[in-house]
Design an enzyme around this catalytic site. Structure first.
Site, PDB file in Angstrom:
ATOM      1  N   GLU A 205       0.805  -1.216   0.000  1.00  0.00           N
ATOM      2  CA  GLU A 205       0.000   0.000   0.000  1.00  0.00           C
ATOM      3  C   GLU A 205       0.840   1.270   0.000  1.00  0.00           C
ATOM      4  OE1 GLU A 205      -2.885  -0.455   3.103  1.00  0.00           O
ATOM      5  OE2 GLU A 205      -3.788  -2.202   2.143  1.00  0.00           O
ATOM      6  N   LYS A 339     -15.583  -1.396   2.096  1.00  0.00           N
ATOM      7  CA  LYS A 339     -14.839  -1.910   0.947  1.00  0.00           C
ATOM      8  C   LYS A 339     -15.844  -2.458  -0.059  1.00  0.00           C
ATOM      9  CE  LYS A 339     -10.664  -3.269   3.500  1.00  0.00           C
ATOM     10  NZ  LYS A 339      -9.910  -4.417   4.073  1.00  0.00           N
TER      11      LYS A 339
END
Length: 430
Positions: A205, A339
């Protein structure tokens, strides 16, 4: 003119070099929408199913040709002829077509790709930006970014147990300034790590993934970086953690095995540990502090820290309204991570955000560790006035794409743009 005339899916790659699904939607009037589906590394056991081929001769079994085939041969014939602006109707039709509680037949990656591409095509048809199409004229709040600047756990090859250590630049007056603050702290952290002789390679990330002596040390070097960048920790910038504790929970012993700490802890000991860290550091958010099935542990954590720390349920709630409703009823956590691929359609995603807000829970729109150049979640964050977004660090184009889209949106909104910073944690006692 708004009738869908074609839906087409293909296999493309995500930020980890693994296959994912891309979908395109075309309308009679020439409107067009495209979307790419993200993928997670640490996944909750209650998430919607990401359909992988399992053919070891292709992409180590991670191909998505079956999901692509499901779009092109099963979903497309079903939704061709729909009005592209009928998002709820299209999503409902796909859910019924799948017929399973976890989208395991067609695959959440197939269904979500279509759901998002439809929204993009509809926005193109009506001539509006996606955030405005989805959120109406009330969509004007830019989210506070939760920037993952140290990676551990399953997101990095190091000895740090907790998966993410984040900075939250809540003291910024605008989103643009929050990005500048975050970038400056990120670069200061690189210098701090370099001076300590530590690795400055980045994880999935975009955060650094150094070998540190403990989770506490990760927090300490971030504080050092905040100060080096000229900011005040606990005033300009707060800290957040995604513990992802299900990844190191031992089901046989019922304990949490923190190899980096050299300790195994009970749920109560983990809560004590978090309380201790929150006293020593300006931590404002903890995600998945306990295993997704350790509801008693989550209850204890909420009782001890829930009034002063945002407790985010990711694996705990998996963007699922049934799981969230149970959590609300039992008084567990005070926030939900959103999400889109955990639940599989935009309609269900929006329902989860709405349920959270009605209950006084915050909602954090989130990326996955396997991302793409698709920036749909940036528009979703503004469309829903979610108030917070978690989309990685200040490196890797797949992460920066979301920040850049938010910068464009803020610029487009002009004077009506709102950046709440600390106020976006509206359910905490300051």
């Amino acid at each position: 003119m708004s009738t869908i005339i074609d839906v087409y899916a293909r296999e493309v790659l995500d930020s980890r070099g693994n296959p994912t699904v891309e979908v395109e939607v075309y309308t009679e009037g020439g409107a067009f929408g495209r979307a790419l589906v993200p993928s997670g590394a640490s996944t909750g056991e209650y998430e919607a199913v990401e359909l992988r081929d399992g053919d070891k001769s292709r992409y180590l079994g991670k191909g998505v040709l079956n999901a692509v085939k499901n779009v092109n041969e099963i979903i497309a014939p079903e939704i061709v002829g729909f009005d592209v602006t009928d998002q709820a109707g299209i999503d409902r039709a796909m859910i019924e077509l799948d017929g399973t509680p976890n989208k395991g037949k067609l695959g959440a990656n197939a269904i979500l790709g279509v759901s998002m591409a439809v929204a993009h095509a509809a926005a193109d048809f009506v001539g509006l930006p996606l955030y405005r199409y989805l959120g109406g004229f009330n969509a004007k709040q830019l989210p506070t970014p939760m920037m993952n600047i140290i990676n551990g756990g399953s997101h990095a090859d190091n000895n740090v147990d907790f998966q993410e250590f984040m900075i939250l630049p809540v003291g910024a007056p605008t989103f643009k300034e929050s990005i500048r603050m975050g970038a400056e702290v990120f670069h200061a952290l690189k210098a701090v790590l370099h001076d300590k002789g530590l690795n400055t390679a980045v994880g999935d990330e975009g955060g650094f993934a150094p070998n540190l002596g403990s989770n506490r040390e990760a927090l300490e070097v971030i504080i050092e970086a905040i100060e080096k960048a000229g900011y005040k920790a606990g005033e300009d910038v707060f800290l957040g953690m995604d513990v992802a504790s299900s990844e190191f929970y031992n089901k046989e012993t019922g304990k949490y095995d923190l190899s980096g700490e050299g300790r195994s802890m009970t749920s109560a000991e983990m809560v004590d540990f978090y309380e201790e860290l929150c006293k020593d550091f300006p931590i404002i958010s903890i995600e998945d502090g306990l295993d997704e099935n350790d509801w008693d542990g989550h209850k204890l954590l909420t009782e001890r820290l829930g009034k002063k720390v945002q407790l985010v349920g990711d694996d705990l709630f998996v963007t699922n309204t049934k799981k969230l409703a149970e959590g609300i009823e039992k008084g567990i956590s005070n926030s939900i991570l959103i999400k889109v691929n955990q639940i599989g359609t935009l309609t269900e995603t929006f329902e989860a955000i709405e349920m959270a807000k009605r209950a006084g829970y915050t909602a954090v729109v989130s990326h996955r560790s396997g991302e793409t150049e698709d920036a749909t979640i940036a528009d979703i964050a503004v469309a829903t006035n979610a108030g917070q977004i978690k989309t990685g660090s200040m490196s890797r184009t797949d992460r920066i794409a979301k920040y850049n889209q938010l910068l464009r949106i803020e610029d487009e909104l002009g004077e009506i743009a709102v950046y709440d910073g600390l106020k976006s944690f509206y359910n905490l006692k300051k």
